[in-house]
Design a protein around this motif. Structure first.
Motif, PDB file in Angstrom:
ATOM      1  N   ALA A 224       0.837  -1.205   0.000  1.00  0.00           N
ATOM      2  CA  ALA A 224       0.000   0.000   0.000  1.00  0.00           C
ATOM      3  C   ALA A 224       0.868   1.249   0.000  1.00  0.00           C
ATOM      4  O   ALA A 224       0.558   2.246  -0.677  1.00  0.00           O
ATOM      5  CB  ALA A 224      -0.930  -0.017   1.202  1.00  0.00           C
TER       6      ALA A 224
ATOM      7  N   HIS B 101       2.200   2.053  -3.454  1.00  0.00           N
ATOM      8  CA  HIS B 101       1.181   2.650  -4.320  1.00  0.00           C
ATOM      9  C   HIS B 101       1.005   4.136  -4.023  1.00  0.00           C
ATOM     10  O   HIS B 101       0.952   4.969  -4.935  1.00  0.00           O
ATOM     11  CB  HIS B 101      -0.149   1.927  -4.156  1.00  0.00           C
ATOM     12  CG  HIS B 101      -0.231   0.644  -4.915  1.00  0.00           C
ATOM     13  ND1 HIS B 101      -0.226   0.593  -6.295  1.00  0.00           N
ATOM     14  CD2 HIS B 101      -0.295  -0.641  -4.486  1.00  0.00           C
ATOM     15  CE1 HIS B 101      -0.300  -0.672  -6.683  1.00  0.00           C
ATOM     16  NE2 HIS B 101      -0.346  -1.440  -5.613  1.00  0.00           N
ATOM     17  N   ALA B 102       0.891   4.478  -2.751  1.00  0.00           N
ATOM     18  CA  ALA B 102       0.685   5.878  -2.386  1.00  0.00           C
ATOM     19  C   ALA B 102       1.888   6.730  -2.785  1.00  0.00           C
ATOM     20  O   ALA B 102       1.727   7.840  -3.325  1.00  0.00           O
ATOM     21  CB  ALA B 102       0.434   5.987  -0.884  1.00  0.00           C
TER      22      ALA B 102
ATOM     23  N   GLN C  23      -3.004  14.941  -3.946  1.00  0.00           N
ATOM     24  CA  GLN C  23      -3.949  14.376  -2.986  1.00  0.00           C
ATOM     25  C   GLN C  23      -4.099  12.876  -3.268  1.00  0.00           C
ATOM     26  O   GLN C  23      -4.470  12.485  -4.382  1.00  0.00           O
ATOM     27  CB  GLN C  23      -5.318  15.058  -3.099  1.00  0.00           C
ATOM     28  CG  GLN C  23      -5.294  16.556  -2.860  1.00  0.00           C
ATOM     29  CD  GLN C  23      -4.903  16.884  -1.428  1.00  0.00           C
ATOM     30  OE1 GLN C  23      -5.249  16.170  -0.488  1.00  0.00           O
ATOM     31  NE2 GLN C  23      -4.165  17.969  -1.259  1.00  0.00           N
ATOM     32  N   VAL C  24      -3.779  12.068  -2.280  1.00  0.00           N
ATOM     33  CA  VAL C  24      -3.880  10.611  -2.413  1.00  0.00           C
ATOM     34  C   VAL C  24      -4.638  10.098  -1.197  1.00  0.00           C
ATOM     35  O   VAL C  24      -4.131  10.135  -0.077  1.00  0.00           O
ATOM     36  CB  VAL C  24      -2.488   9.959  -2.502  1.00  0.00           C
ATOM     37  CG1 VAL C  24      -2.621   8.438  -2.589  1.00  0.00           C
ATOM     38  CG2 VAL C  24      -1.706  10.506  -3.701  1.00  0.00           C
ATOM     39  N   VAL C  25      -5.858   9.639  -1.424  1.00  0.00           N
ATOM     40  CA  VAL C  25      -6.749   9.282  -0.316  1.00  0.00           C
ATOM     41  C   VAL C  25      -7.139   7.805  -0.402  1.00  0.00           C
ATOM     42  O   VAL C  25      -7.817   7.397  -1.358  1.00  0.00           O
ATOM     43  CB  VAL C  25      -8.025  10.146  -0.342  1.00  0.00           C
ATOM     44  CG1 VAL C  25      -8.958   9.745   0.794  1.00  0.00           C
ATOM     45  CG2 VAL C  25      -7.659  11.623  -0.254  1.00  0.00           C
ATOM     46  N   PRO C  26      -6.717   6.980   0.570  1.00  0.00           N
ATOM     47  CA  PRO C  26      -7.207   5.599   0.595  1.00  0.00           C
ATOM     48  C   PRO C  26      -8.657   5.588   1.054  1.00  0.00           C
ATOM     49  O   PRO C  26      -9.015   6.256   2.018  1.00  0.00           O
ATOM     50  CB  PRO C  26      -6.284   4.922   1.618  1.00  0.00           C
ATOM     51  CG  PRO C  26      -5.822   6.032   2.505  1.00  0.00           C
ATOM     52  CD  PRO C  26      -5.782   7.271   1.660  1.00  0.00           C
ATOM     53  N   TRP C  27      -9.507   4.825   0.357  1.00  0.00           N
ATOM     54  CA  TRP C  27     -10.929   4.859   0.702  1.00  0.00           C
ATOM     55  C   TRP C  27     -11.555   3.473   0.829  1.00  0.00           C
ATOM     56  O   TRP C  27     -12.728   3.348   1.183  1.00  0.00           O
ATOM     57  CB  TRP C  27     -11.720   5.675  -0.316  1.00  0.00           C
ATOM     58  CG  TRP C  27     -11.588   5.243  -1.750  1.00  0.00           C
ATOM     59  CD1 TRP C  27     -10.692   5.707  -2.662  1.00  0.00           C
ATOM     60  CD2 TRP C  27     -12.390   4.275  -2.442  1.00  0.00           C
ATOM     61  NE1 TRP C  27     -10.877   5.089  -3.880  1.00  0.00           N
ATOM     62  CE2 TRP C  27     -11.916   4.206  -3.767  1.00  0.00           C
ATOM     63  CE3 TRP C  27     -13.465   3.467  -2.083  1.00  0.00           C
ATOM     64  CZ2 TRP C  27     -12.460   3.360  -4.728  1.00  0.00           C
ATOM     65  CZ3 TRP C  27     -14.017   2.613  -3.035  1.00  0.00           C
ATOM     66  CH2 TRP C  27     -13.515   2.570  -4.337  1.00  0.00           C
TER      67      TRP C  27
ATOM     68  N   GLN D 109     -10.627  -0.855   1.879  1.00  0.00           N
ATOM     69  CA  GLN D 109      -9.807  -2.048   2.073  1.00  0.00           C
ATOM     70  C   GLN D 109     -10.706  -3.203   2.480  1.00  0.00           C
ATOM     71  O   GLN D 109     -11.555  -3.066   3.365  1.00  0.00           O
ATOM     72  CB  GLN D 109      -8.719  -1.863   3.134  1.00  0.00           C
ATOM     73  CG  GLN D 109      -7.886  -3.147   3.317  1.00  0.00           C
ATOM     74  CD  GLN D 109      -6.621  -2.969   4.102  1.00  0.00           C
ATOM     75  OE1 GLN D 109      -6.359  -1.889   4.663  1.00  0.00           O
ATOM     76  NE2 GLN D 109      -5.805  -4.001   4.151  1.00  0.00           N
TER      77      GLN D 109
ATOM     78  N   MET E 221      -7.181  -3.008  -1.852  1.00  0.00           N
ATOM     79  CA  MET E 221      -7.280  -1.616  -1.443  1.00  0.00           C
ATOM     80  C   MET E 221      -7.593  -0.718  -2.630  1.00  0.00           C
ATOM     81  O   MET E 221      -7.385  -1.098  -3.782  1.00  0.00           O
ATOM     82  CB  MET E 221      -5.986  -1.142  -0.770  1.00  0.00           C
ATOM     83  CG  MET E 221      -5.682  -1.790   0.559  1.00  0.00           C
ATOM     84  SD  MET E 221      -4.268  -1.001   1.395  1.00  0.00           S
ATOM     85  CE  MET E 221      -4.944   0.652   1.701  1.00  0.00           C
TER      86      MET E 221
ATOM     87  N   TRP F 113      -7.648   3.719  -3.829  1.00  0.00           N
ATOM     88  CA  TRP F 113      -7.289   5.107  -3.561  1.00  0.00           C
ATOM     89  C   TRP F 113      -7.977   6.039  -4.567  1.00  0.00           C
ATOM     90  O   TRP F 113      -8.252   5.649  -5.700  1.00  0.00           O
ATOM     91  CB  TRP F 113      -5.774   5.323  -3.727  1.00  0.00           C
ATOM     92  CG  TRP F 113      -4.902   4.536  -2.811  1.00  0.00           C
ATOM     93  CD1 TRP F 113      -4.310   4.976  -1.652  1.00  0.00           C
ATOM     94  CD2 TRP F 113      -4.481   3.184  -2.979  1.00  0.00           C
ATOM     95  NE1 TRP F 113      -3.560   3.968  -1.100  1.00  0.00           N
ATOM     96  CE2 TRP F 113      -3.646   2.850  -1.885  1.00  0.00           C
ATOM     97  CE3 TRP F 113      -4.735   2.207  -3.942  1.00  0.00           C
ATOM     98  CZ2 TRP F 113      -3.073   1.599  -1.732  1.00  0.00           C
ATOM     99  CZ3 TRP F 113      -4.176   0.948  -3.795  1.00  0.00           C
ATOM    100  CH2 TRP F 113      -3.347   0.661  -2.705  1.00  0.00           C
TER     101      TRP F 113
ATOM    102  N   ALA G   2      -7.067   9.802  -6.265  1.00  0.00           N
ATOM    103  CA  ALA G   2      -5.925  10.714  -6.398  1.00  0.00           C
ATOM    104  C   ALA G   2      -6.278  11.845  -7.356  1.00  0.00           C
ATOM    105  O   ALA G   2      -6.934  11.622  -8.371  1.00  0.00           O
ATOM    106  CB  ALA G   2      -4.702   9.951  -6.912  1.00  0.00           C
TER     107      ALA G   2
END
Length: 248
Positions: A217, A220-221, A231-235, A237, A242, A244, A246
């Protein structure tokens, strides 16, 4: 709207010892069973697709152009067109598998004939996404050669329209051995609960090993930021899958 998860042939590709599995390929045999395979192999897959369509609204406007990259049978494309029909979107579904594209054309013939959906059989590392407000990579990047992933994301970001964004979903692995073991065992348990045998689980894992190379993870970010997304937001899992959002 064509149903994105209509019942397909039951996946029994890896059930017979008479067939020696080679590397996993998205050929005719896989395309024929793919809808069943993906829903029995990826936890919460239906929810993932539906949530992608929900989050897509953050980046869409009337007449927006959307690219479903690595579209397989077009589940995300269908979800976008179904949820945002009032916006008059143009969705472009791209995959490098002729078998997948041929089956997508059958499943979403109405959307193609109506002009809302364009379908292309192209190499994702070469496709021109100029004008896009939304880019979707749903379980796609993991099949791109690792050394090509950053360049691909940079090119996608550079051609993205102002205010646009990217939705990325991937299977990940953990650098923590205990966490990796826990999630991998739970994923295998999910497959067992959905009718796959130990033989099928093992043989499919072997077939995928050389063609699906996973990142953590964190990788990836970091890659999304290196590609220029601020802006990179995990949303999402679910076990070792997972997603994201972006944007710049």
């Amino acid at each position: 709207m064509t149903m994105a998860f209509e019942e397909d042939v039951r996946d029994r590709l890896f059930a017979s010892m008479e067939v020696v599995p080679g590397d996993f390929t998205f050929d005719d045999s896989v395309a024929r069973v793919f809808s069943d395979m993906i829903c029995r192999s990826v936890p919460c897959y239906r929810d993932l697709v539906q949530l992608m369509a929900v989050l897509a609204g953050r980046f869409l406007h009337s007449g927006a152009i959307c690219f479903d990259l690595g579209c397989s049978l077009g589940a995300v494309s269908a979800a976008l067109l179904g949820q945002y029909s009032h916006l008059g979107l143009s969705v472009i579904a791209v995959d490098n598998s002729e078998a997948m594209i041929d089956r997508l054309r059958q499943r979403l013939a109405g959307e193609i004939e109506g002009g809302q959906l364009q379908v292309r059989c192209e190499d994702l590392t070469e496709v021109d996404t100029s004008g896009a407000s939304l880019l979707v990579l749903n379980l796609t990047l993991q099949f791109i050669a690792p050394e090509q992933r950053l360049a691909l994301l940079r090119r996608l970001r550079e051609r993205l329209q102002p205010g646009g964004g990217l939705l990325l979903a991937e299977k990940v692995h953990s650098a923590n051995p205990d966490a990796e073991r826990l999630l991998s065992e739970a994923h295998a348990g999910f497959k067992r609960a959905h009718g796959y045998s130990e033989l099928e689980i093992s043989r499919k894992r072997t077939a995928l090993e050389r063609v699906m190379r996973l990142d953590t993870a964190e990788m990836h970010a970091e890659r999304l930021r290196a590609a220029g997304f601020t802006q990179v937001v995990p949303w999402f899992q679910c076990l070792n899958f997972m997603a994201w959002a972006a944007w710049v």
